[in-house]
Design a protein around this motif. Structure first.
Motif, PDB file in Angstrom:
ATOM      1  N   GLU A   1       5.435   5.258   8.972  1.00 44.42           N
ATOM      2  CA  GLU A   1       5.781   5.978  10.195  1.00 44.42           C
ATOM      3  C   GLU A   1       6.671   5.180  11.146  1.00 44.42           C
ATOM      4  O   GLU A   1       7.333   5.765  12.004  1.00 44.42           O
ATOM      5  CB  GLU A   1       4.525   6.470  10.907  1.00 44.42           C
ATOM      6  CG  GLU A   1       3.653   5.375  11.477  1.00 44.42           C
ATOM      7  CD  GLU A   1       2.312   5.913  11.989  1.00 44.42           C
ATOM      8  OE1 GLU A   1       2.054   7.113  11.853  1.00 44.42           O
ATOM      9  OE2 GLU A   1       1.547   5.098  12.525  1.00 44.42           O
ATOM     10  N   THR A   2       6.729   3.870  10.990  1.00 43.17           N
ATOM     11  CA  THR A   2       7.574   3.055  11.873  1.00 43.17           C
ATOM     12  C   THR A   2       9.020   2.979  11.379  1.00 43.17           C
ATOM     13  O   THR A   2       9.873   2.443  12.070  1.00 43.17           O
ATOM     14  CB  THR A   2       7.021   1.621  11.993  1.00 43.17           C
ATOM     15  OG1 THR A   2       6.985   1.035  10.696  1.00 43.17           O
ATOM     16  CG2 THR A   2       5.635   1.612  12.611  1.00 43.17           C
ATOM     17  N   ILE A   3       9.284   3.508  10.219  1.00 38.13           N
ATOM     18  CA  ILE A   3      10.647   3.467   9.681  1.00 38.13           C
ATOM     19  C   ILE A   3      11.472   4.577  10.323  1.00 38.13           C
ATOM     20  O   ILE A   3      11.113   5.748  10.290  1.00 38.13           O
ATOM     21  CB  ILE A   3      10.642   3.616   8.144  1.00 38.13           C
ATOM     22  CG1 ILE A   3       9.885   2.444   7.521  1.00 38.13           C
ATOM     23  CG2 ILE A   3      12.068   3.703   7.612  1.00 38.13           C
ATOM     24  CD1 ILE A   3       9.687   2.548   6.030  1.00 38.13           C
ATOM     25  N   THR A   4      12.582   4.178  10.926  1.00 39.16           N
ATOM     26  CA  THR A   4      13.470   5.112  11.604  1.00 39.16           C
ATOM     27  C   THR A   4      14.860   5.052  10.968  1.00 39.16           C
ATOM     28  O   THR A   4      15.108   4.224  10.084  1.00 39.16           O
ATOM     29  CB  THR A   4      13.574   4.756  13.096  1.00 39.16           C
ATOM     30  OG1 THR A   4      14.094   3.423  13.201  1.00 39.16           O
ATOM     31  CG2 THR A   4      12.221   4.828  13.790  1.00 39.16           C
ATOM     32  N   ALA A   5      15.745   5.885  11.435  1.00 39.14           N
ATOM     33  CA  ALA A   5      17.101   5.946  10.882  1.00 39.14           C
ATOM     34  C   ALA A   5      17.844   4.619  11.024  1.00 39.14           C
ATOM     35  O   ALA A   5      18.697   4.287  10.202  1.00 39.14           O
ATOM     36  CB  ALA A   5      17.894   7.059  11.546  1.00 39.14           C
ATOM     37  N   ASP A   6      17.513   3.842  12.042  1.00 35.13           N
ATOM     38  CA  ASP A   6      18.206   2.567  12.247  1.00 35.13           C
ATOM     39  C   ASP A   6      17.383   1.363  11.770  1.00 35.13           C
ATOM     40  O   ASP A   6      17.661   0.224  12.129  1.00 35.13           O
ATOM     41  CB  ASP A   6      18.596   2.397  13.716  1.00 35.13           C
ATOM     42  CG  ASP A   6      17.395   2.399  14.650  1.00 35.13           C
ATOM     43  OD1 ASP A   6      16.277   2.758  14.215  1.00 35.13           O
ATOM     44  OD2 ASP A   6      17.582   2.065  15.837  1.00 35.13           O
TER      45      ASP A   6
ATOM     46  N   PHE B   1       0.854   7.140   2.553  1.00 33.46           N
ATOM     47  CA  PHE B   1       2.266   6.748   2.538  1.00 33.46           C
ATOM     48  C   PHE B   1       2.920   7.071   3.886  1.00 33.46           C
ATOM     49  O   PHE B   1       3.626   6.240   4.451  1.00 33.46           O
ATOM     50  CB  PHE B   1       3.016   7.453   1.403  1.00 33.46           C
ATOM     51  CG  PHE B   1       4.489   7.202   1.437  1.00 33.46           C
ATOM     52  CD1 PHE B   1       5.003   5.989   1.007  1.00 33.46           C
ATOM     53  CD2 PHE B   1       5.355   8.163   1.915  1.00 33.46           C
ATOM     54  CE1 PHE B   1       6.370   5.737   1.048  1.00 33.46           C
ATOM     55  CE2 PHE B   1       6.726   7.932   1.959  1.00 33.46           C
ATOM     56  CZ  PHE B   1       7.222   6.712   1.527  1.00 33.46           C
ATOM     57  N   ARG B   2       2.657   8.252   4.400  1.00 27.22           N
ATOM     58  CA  ARG B   2       3.236   8.641   5.696  1.00 27.22           C
ATOM     59  C   ARG B   2       2.759   7.715   6.813  1.00 27.22           C
ATOM     60  O   ARG B   2       3.548   7.312   7.671  1.00 27.22           O
ATOM     61  CB  ARG B   2       2.900  10.092   6.021  1.00 27.22           C
ATOM     62  CG  ARG B   2       3.666  11.089   5.190  1.00 27.22           C
ATOM     63  CD  ARG B   2       3.278  12.514   5.570  1.00 27.22           C
ATOM     64  NE  ARG B   2       3.952  13.490   4.761  1.00 27.22           N
ATOM     65  CZ  ARG B   2       5.156  13.977   5.021  1.00 27.22           C
ATOM     66  NH1 ARG B   2       5.822  13.560   6.070  1.00 27.22           N
ATOM     67  NH2 ARG B   2       5.702  14.872   4.218  1.00 27.22           N
TER      68      ARG B   2
ATOM     69  N   GLU C   1      14.093  -8.020   2.207  1.00 24.62           N
ATOM     70  CA  GLU C   1      13.049  -8.554   1.334  1.00 24.62           C
ATOM     71  C   GLU C   1      12.198  -7.429   0.749  1.00 24.62           C
ATOM     72  O   GLU C   1      12.708  -6.503   0.169  1.00 24.62           O
ATOM     73  CB  GLU C   1      12.205  -9.595   2.067  1.00 24.62           C
ATOM     74  CG  GLU C   1      12.998 -10.853   2.415  1.00 24.62           C
ATOM     75  CD  GLU C   1      12.179 -11.867   3.163  1.00 24.62           C
ATOM     76  OE1 GLU C   1      10.990 -11.632   3.418  1.00 24.62           O
ATOM     77  OE2 GLU C   1      12.743 -12.915   3.488  1.00 24.62           O
ATOM     78  N   GLU C   2      10.881  -7.502   0.942  1.00 26.15           N
ATOM     79  CA  GLU C   2       9.993  -6.525   0.329  1.00 26.15           C
ATOM     80  C   GLU C   2      10.180  -5.108   0.888  1.00 26.15           C
ATOM     81  O   GLU C   2       9.883  -4.121   0.225  1.00 26.15           O
ATOM     82  CB  GLU C   2       8.536  -6.952   0.503  1.00 26.15           C
ATOM     83  CG  GLU C   2       7.600  -6.200  -0.386  1.00 26.15           C
ATOM     84  CD  GLU C   2       6.204  -6.767  -0.353  1.00 26.15           C
ATOM     85  OE1 GLU C   2       5.450  -6.420   0.564  1.00 26.15           O
ATOM     86  OE2 GLU C   2       5.875  -7.547  -1.264  1.00 26.15           O
ATOM     87  N   ASP C   3      10.712  -4.976   2.097  1.00 30.70           N
ATOM     88  CA  ASP C   3      10.943  -3.655   2.668  1.00 30.70           C
ATOM     89  C   ASP C   3      11.938  -2.834   1.850  1.00 30.70           C
ATOM     90  O   ASP C   3      11.960  -1.610   1.933  1.00 30.70           O
ATOM     91  CB  ASP C   3      11.478  -3.758   4.104  1.00 30.70           C
ATOM     92  CG  ASP C   3      10.418  -4.206   5.088  1.00 30.70           C
ATOM     93  OD1 ASP C   3       9.232  -3.955   4.831  1.00 30.70           O
ATOM     94  OD2 ASP C   3      10.779  -4.814   6.104  1.00 30.70           O
ATOM     95  N   LEU C   4      12.759  -3.509   1.057  1.00 31.89           N
ATOM     96  CA  LEU C   4      13.744  -2.795   0.251  1.00 31.89           C
ATOM     97  C   LEU C   4      13.104  -1.953  -0.837  1.00 31.89           C
ATOM     98  O   LEU C   4      13.717  -1.043  -1.368  1.00 31.89           O
ATOM     99  CB  LEU C   4      14.734  -3.789  -0.385  1.00 31.89           C
ATOM    100  CG  LEU C   4      15.629  -4.512   0.611  1.00 31.89           C
ATOM    101  CD1 LEU C   4      16.401  -5.630  -0.103  1.00 31.89           C
ATOM    102  CD2 LEU C   4      16.589  -3.551   1.291  1.00 31.89           C
TER     103      LEU C   4
ATOM    104  N   ARG D   1       0.835  -1.198   0.000  1.00 30.76           N
ATOM    105  CA  ARG D   1       0.000   0.000   0.000  1.00 30.76           C
ATOM    106  C   ARG D   1       0.873   1.253   0.000  1.00 30.76           C
ATOM    107  O   ARG D   1       0.589   2.221  -0.710  1.00 30.76           O
ATOM    108  CB  ARG D   1      -0.938  -0.004   1.201  1.00 30.76           C
ATOM    109  CG  ARG D   1      -1.924   1.150   1.198  1.00 30.76           C
ATOM    110  CD  ARG D   1      -2.918   1.047   2.327  1.00 30.76           C
ATOM    111  NE  ARG D   1      -2.243   0.906   3.606  1.00 30.76           N
ATOM    112  CZ  ARG D   1      -2.751   0.247   4.640  1.00 30.76           C
ATOM    113  NH1 ARG D   1      -3.929  -0.333   4.563  1.00 30.76           N
ATOM    114  NH2 ARG D   1      -2.085   0.156   5.770  1.00 30.76           N
ATOM    115  N   ALA D   2       1.957   1.236   0.757  1.00 31.55           N
ATOM    116  CA  ALA D   2       2.876   2.375   0.775  1.00 31.55           C
ATOM    117  C   ALA D   2       3.519   2.565  -0.603  1.00 31.55           C
ATOM    118  O   ALA D   2       3.666   3.694  -1.080  1.00 31.55           O
ATOM    119  CB  ALA D   2       3.952   2.176   1.836  1.00 31.55           C
ATOM    120  N   TYR D   3       3.888   1.467  -1.235  1.00 28.62           N
ATOM    121  CA  TYR D   3       4.471   1.520  -2.579  1.00 28.62           C
ATOM    122  C   TYR D   3       3.497   2.161  -3.564  1.00 28.62           C
ATOM    123  O   TYR D   3       3.850   3.079  -4.311  1.00 28.62           O
ATOM    124  CB  TYR D   3       4.847   0.103  -3.021  1.00 28.62           C
ATOM    125  CG  TYR D   3       5.147  -0.053  -4.490  1.00 28.62           C
ATOM    126  CD1 TYR D   3       6.209   0.619  -5.079  1.00 28.62           C
ATOM    127  CD2 TYR D   3       4.376  -0.889  -5.283  1.00 28.62           C
ATOM    128  CE1 TYR D   3       6.480   0.470  -6.432  1.00 28.62           C
ATOM    129  CE2 TYR D   3       4.643  -1.052  -6.624  1.00 28.62           C
ATOM    130  CZ  TYR D   3       5.699  -0.368  -7.201  1.00 28.62           C
ATOM    131  OH  TYR D   3       5.966  -0.525  -8.535  1.00 28.62           O
TER     132      TYR D   3
END
Length: 109
Positions: free
Chosen positions: A95-100, A90-91, A105-108, A70-72
Motif C-alpha cells: 500500500e505504500t507503493i505510489t506512482a513515484d 499483498f495489498r 535492491e529487493e524492492d525490484l 511476504r508480498a512476493y
C-alpha cells in the motif's frame, strides 16, 4: 530445487514464493514434478509457518523489510490459488507503493 536457510519468516516467505512460482509453472506446462513434490502444498505450508512464527516486532525490524518477501509470497500464492486472503495481504504489504516510488535492491522483485 534446493534451498537452505535459517528458520525465520523472511527466508520462509521467500521460499514460499519460489515454491508457488514453481507450482504455477508446472501447472501451466501441464506436467507434474518429476520427484512428486506438491509445490503448492509446500508453498501454502511454508507461508502458514512464516505467519505463525512472525513475532509482533518483525514487521518493523529492518525498516519493515518483512513486507517485501511476504508480498512476493502472497502475490505468487494468489496467482496460483486465487485465494483472496493472499491478495489482501499483498495489498496491505504494497500500500505504500505510489506512482513515484523508487524501487531498488529487493524492492525490484
Amino acid at each position: 530445487v534446493w534451498m537452505v536457510s535459517g528458520e525465520d519468516p523472511w527466508s520462509s516467505y521467500r521460499y514460499a514464493g519460489v515454491a508457488a512460482n514453481l507450482a504455477f509453472a508446472l501447472k501451466q506446462a501441464g506436467v507434474k514434478d518429476p520427484d512428486g513434490v506438491d509445490w503448492e502444498k509446500e508453498a501454502r505450508e511454508t507461508y502458514a509457518w512464516a505467519q505463525k512464527n512472525t513475532r509482533p516486532d518483525d514487521d518493523t525490524k529492518q525498516e519493515g523489510s518483512l513486507r517485501k518477501p511476504r508480498a512476493y509470497a502472497a502475490a505468487a500464492l494468489f496467482r496460483l490459488t486465487g485465494d483472496k486472503t493472499y491478495e489482501t495481504q499483498f495489498r496491505r504489504d504494497t500500500e505504500t507503493i505510489t506512482a513515484d516510488f523508487v524501487a531498488y535492491e529487493e524492492d525490484l522483485y
